[in-house]
Design an enzyme around this catalytic site. Structure first.
Site, short mmCIF file in Angstrom:
data_model
loop_
_atom_site.label_atom_id
_atom_site.label_comp_id
_atom_site.label_asym_id
_atom_site.label_seq_id
_atom_site.Cartn_x
_atom_site.Cartn_y
_atom_site.Cartn_z
CE LYS A 116 -2.95 -3.03 0.06
NZ LYS A 116 -3.97 -2.65 -1.33
CD GLU A 200 -3.77 8.45 4.16
OE1 GLU A 200 -5.19 8.26 4.67
OE2 GLU A 200 -3.58 8.06 2.95
CG HIS A 235 -13.14 -1.68 7.49
ND1 HIS A 235 -13.14 -0.94 6.48
CD2 HIS A 235 -12.41 -1.53 8.86
CE1 HIS A 235 -12.51 0.11 7.65
NE2 HIS A 235 -12.23 -0.45 8.95
NE ARG A 292 -11.33 -8.30 -5.79
CZ ARG A 292 -10.75 -7.35 -4.22
NH1 ARG A 292 -9.49 -7.35 -3.87
NH2 ARG A 292 -11.62 -6.79 -3.42
C1 MV4 Z 1 -9.00 7.00 6.08
C2 MV4 Z 1 -10.50 7.20 6.57
C3 MV4 Z 1 -10.13 8.90 7.18
N1 MV4 Z 1 -9.09 9.54 6.26
N2 MV4 Z 1 -8.59 7.56 5.92
C4 MV4 Z 1 -10.49 2.37 6.27
C5 MV4 Z 1 -10.00 1.16 5.49
C6 MV4 Z 1 -8.71 1.70 4.50
N3 MV4 Z 1 -8.59 0.65 3.70
C7 MV4 Z 1 -9.17 3.51 4.16
N4 MV4 Z 1 -10.30 3.60 5.26
C8 MV4 Z 1 -10.27 4.75 5.45
N5 MV4 Z 1 -9.02 6.02 5.82
C9 MV4 Z 1 -8.59 9.01 6.08
N6 MV4 Z 1 -7.78 9.97 5.89
C10 MV4 Z 1 -11.78 6.18 6.75
C11 MV4 Z 1 -11.69 5.45 6.48
C12 MV4 Z 1 -12.80 4.13 5.83
C13 MV4 Z 1 -13.41 3.71 5.36
C14 MV4 Z 1 -12.48 3.85 3.95
C15 MV4 Z 1 -13.59 3.42 2.75
C16 MV4 Z 1 -14.27 2.42 3.65
C17 MV4 Z 1 -15.13 2.24 4.11
C18 MV4 Z 1 -14.59 3.00 5.68
C19 MV4 Z 1 -14.23 2.67 6.69
C20 MV4 Z 1 -14.34 3.25 7.94
C21 MV4 Z 1 -13.13 3.78 7.62
#
Ligand code: MV4
Length: 674
Positions: A116, A200, A235, A292
């Site tokens: 990542k 971030e 998630h 995918r």
């Molecule tokens: C974040 C965020 C808020 N701010 N990054 C959660 C899983 C990971 N792949 C990225 N995620 C997040 N990153 C910043 N800077 C909130 C989440 C997040 C989220 C993102 C996508 C889909 C569902 C989510 C559920 C909770 C938090």
């Protein structure tokens, strides 16, 4: 085009790929584990090869066994589906080395997106927008805190090696930073063996918007618009839709361009998804790329009219992309709901067992249509603890979002599933939820709307008990309308409990709900007029059968002045009642035939509902607990499941500690009377 395709997967996605391969005239090869010898995907392929035991490690994750099956069956190409080996660069490379086409990107592209933090660095170079923050190599705590101060709070500390929500810490003030950093690094080290982090700006109301991209081996790239997958729970995506509500043409083009730039930067070929996180004002940032075909690809198929599996196979065979960017048009709105065998009232615990009945309203399968069902199981199949408990994906298309939402609500109500718990009632509440209806979407929607989405159970209504009672009588041959006459039935039921066919008689019946709680009714028949007493009131009961057959009664029932139509499925002593709201499952408890039993089970212990690992134990021996209190948390099938107390009592003995592995049916905790 190659002539034989091996599908290295199971369930819904294996059936989905097979459907397109068959339509294209390809020979299909299934692989299966010991647990899947009778599975639907095996039946739907031309040839099937057994590859090992039920555990994924012993079968669907065995690159060697799958390549061997390809060689033995003459398959020239392997479609990995999603999950399992689909994003395994070693497998993609092994296919290439064996001269077999991997229907997916080159191993190098999987590798480039697999890390990542390295992917973020690559994306930054390619001009793809990233969340403002620090993604570099300097891990000095003081330096990182200064970076956080410069970004501005709240900030999010993320494990560089993380993903899927693991290893994240929200920090609200500079004073809290050092402790959160240390804790995040500890978790990252233990979970991923790598304690590096990135910092971030923390986005407060983020949406998950992803772009479907496609590339061929001739250097052509297109995007097939976006999907909004903001409605998630821990998630796990629950609802996906396309297009994203509120998307403008300018923003779509900007996101499409960014996604294509991302794909280009890693030399991508095939189907891929670039995930972005978007702010309420529409600004968007790269999160990761999934290399995918995704679970939610059907919503893109529904709005573009394209078959993405066909595109994958053509591209894998060396053909150019079927359409140019200009030729792709977005039409209408599509919504997908994932139907799971799980119990939303018990922390979404997977529901293991037999699908006694599985019926959908009129639909298409794996292809375009207003109502489409992509499934991998049939009536009579079992949901086992070995694999993901998804039953099917329900996908609807409409001219606009409102029509699609209405179709989804209707289709969900018309599904008939008996034998297992499902999330269908939860999905219906979600579809009807005001925030969802108004497209006020963000990744926190399910938590924010918790009280509306998880209402306190209202017990069993009179009308449901009337449907249950009427179906019981109808299945025994009794007729429910005063006007109807006919010979009185003779069947074993009526013999057992001393029914009289003429004159006046009374019969108690008891129905047990899923918690073992008894709901008593009393039926009375005087001069062919039935009445039903329940919840302390007696009302006239009439019914007529719309369809009456073994195992199913479709009835119109009138209780007092209320009238409903309903479907009652009967499997043994279990009735599943559809009508008057959500499906209800009730067991007939006949006081006469069960006179010698101890009566409804009140439960004195708790057993593991499936094999798994104990993660946390919340109570000690001697603790006083109330019904619904958290007792322990298990991990099974990559998900956490909370085990709640079924009743008030005192904890007797706790048999396991965190870290212990337990098998299905093991007693975990004893609860005694207070
Ligand atoms: C974040 C965020 C808020 N701010 N990054 C959660 C899983 C990971 N792949 C990225 N995620 C997040 N990153 C910043 N800077 C909130 C989440 C997040 C989220 C993102 C996508 C889909 C569902 C989510 C559920 C909770 C938090």
């Amino acid at each position: 085009m190659f002539d034989t395709l091996l599908i290295a997967n199971r369930g819904e996605i294996a059936c989905r790929v097979a459907a397109t391969a068959r339509r294209m005239g390809l020979r299909t090869v299934a692989v299966y584990s010991d647990a899947d010898a009778q599975a639907r995907h095996v039946a739907e392929c031309d040839v099937a090869v057994q590859i090992g035991g039920a555990e994924p490690r012993a079968s669907y994750l065995r690159a060697d066994a799958i390549l061997d099956a390809a060689r033995r069956s003459g398959a020239k190409a392997i479609h990995p589906g999603y999950g399992f080996l689909s994003e395994n660069e070693g497998f993609a490379q092994a296919c290439a080395d064996a001269g077999i086409i991997f229907v997916g990107p080159p191993a190098s592209a999987i590798a480039a997106m697999g890390s990542k933090s390295a992917a973020k660095a690559l994306m930054e170079k390619a001009g793809v927008p990233l969340v403002p923050g620090y993604h570099g190599n300097n891990q000095d705590p003081e330096f990182l805190r200064q970076q956080a101060d410069a970004i501005g709070y709240p900030v999010l500390i993320k494990a560089s090696a993380g993903g899927g929500g693991k290893g994240m810490r929200i920090v609200n003030t500079s004073a809290d930073f050092n402790e959160a950093l240390a804790s995040c690094k500890r978790e990252a080290a233990s979970s991923f063996g790598d304690d590096r982090v990135l910092i971030e700006r923390y986005l407060l109301k983020p949406r998950h918007i992803e772009i479907q991209v496609f590339a061929d081996s001739h250097g052509n790239y297109v995007h097939l618009f976006e999907r909004d997958c903001s409605v998630q729970r821990r998630h796990q995506k629950v609802i996906e839709e396309a297009p994203a509500p509120g998307m403008t043409e300018e923003r779509r083009q900007a996101m499409g361009d960014a996604a294509i730039a991302a794909a280009r930067a890693v030399g991508y070929v095939g189907a891929g998804t670039v995930e972005f996180i978007a702010e309420p004002d529409g600004r968007f940032y790269f999160m990761e790329m999934n290399t995918r075909l995704q679970v939610e690809h059907p919503v893109t198929e529904m709005i573009t009219g394209q078959d993405l599996v066909e595109w994958q196979l053509r591209v894998a065979a060396g053909e150019a992309l079927p359409l140019s960017q200009e030729a792709l048009v977005l039409s209408g709105h599509a919504i997908e709901a994932r139907i799971y065998a799980e119990n939303p009232d018990k922390g979404f615990l997977p529901s293991i067992g037999t699908l006694e009945t599985l019926e959908f309203p009129q639909h298409t399968e794996f292809t375009l249509g207003d109502i489409r069902v992509d499934g991998g199981v049939r009536s009579g199949d079992t949901i086992t603890p070995h694999y993901d408990p998804m039953i099917a994906k329900l996908i609807v298309h409409g001219r606009d979002r409102e029509q699609a939402r209405a179709r989804m609500l209707r289709a969900l109500s018309d599904i008939r599933i008996a034998g297992l718990h499902t999330n269908i009632a939860f999905l219906r509440r979600l579809m009807a939820d005001q925030a969802f209806a108004e497209a006020d979407l963000d990744t926190g929607l399910i938590e924010r709307r918790h009280d509306n989405l998880f209402p306190k159970s209202g017990g069993i209504s009179d009308i449901v008990l009337a449907l249950a009672a009427a179906a019981t009588l109808q299945s025994q041959g009794y007729l429910g309308a005063r006007a109807l006459t006919g010979p009185a039935p003779t069947d074993p039921w009526s013999v057992a409990d001393g029914w009289r066919v003429a004159g006046h008689h009374t019969r108690p019946l008891s129905f047990l709900d899923v918690d073992g709680q008894a709901h008593d009714v009393e039926l009375n028949c005087t001069d062919r007029q039935w009445s039903l007493a329940c919840h302390g009131q007696r009302k006239a009961l009439e019914w007529s059968a719309i369809l009456s057959q073994p195992g199913r009664q479709t009835l119109r029932v009138r209780l007092g002045d209320r009238e409903v139509s309903g479907d009652v499925l009967i499997h043994g002593e279990t009735l599943t009642i559809f009508g008057a709201g959500d499906a209800q499952s009730l067991k007939i408890y006949d006081p006469v035939t069960h006179a010698l039993d101890e009566g409804p089970d009140h439960g004195g212990s708790l057993t593991a509902p499936m094999p798994g690992k104990i993660i946390a134990v919340s109570v000690k021996a001697g603790a006083v607990v109330k019904s619904g209190d958290v007792l322990l948390v298990m991990e099974a099938m990559k998900m956490e499941h909370t085990i709640y107390s079924p009743r008030d009592g005192v904890v007797g003995e706790v048999f396991y500690q965190p870290g212990d592995q337990v098998s299905d049916g093991t007693e975990l905790i004893a609860i005694q009377d207070a």
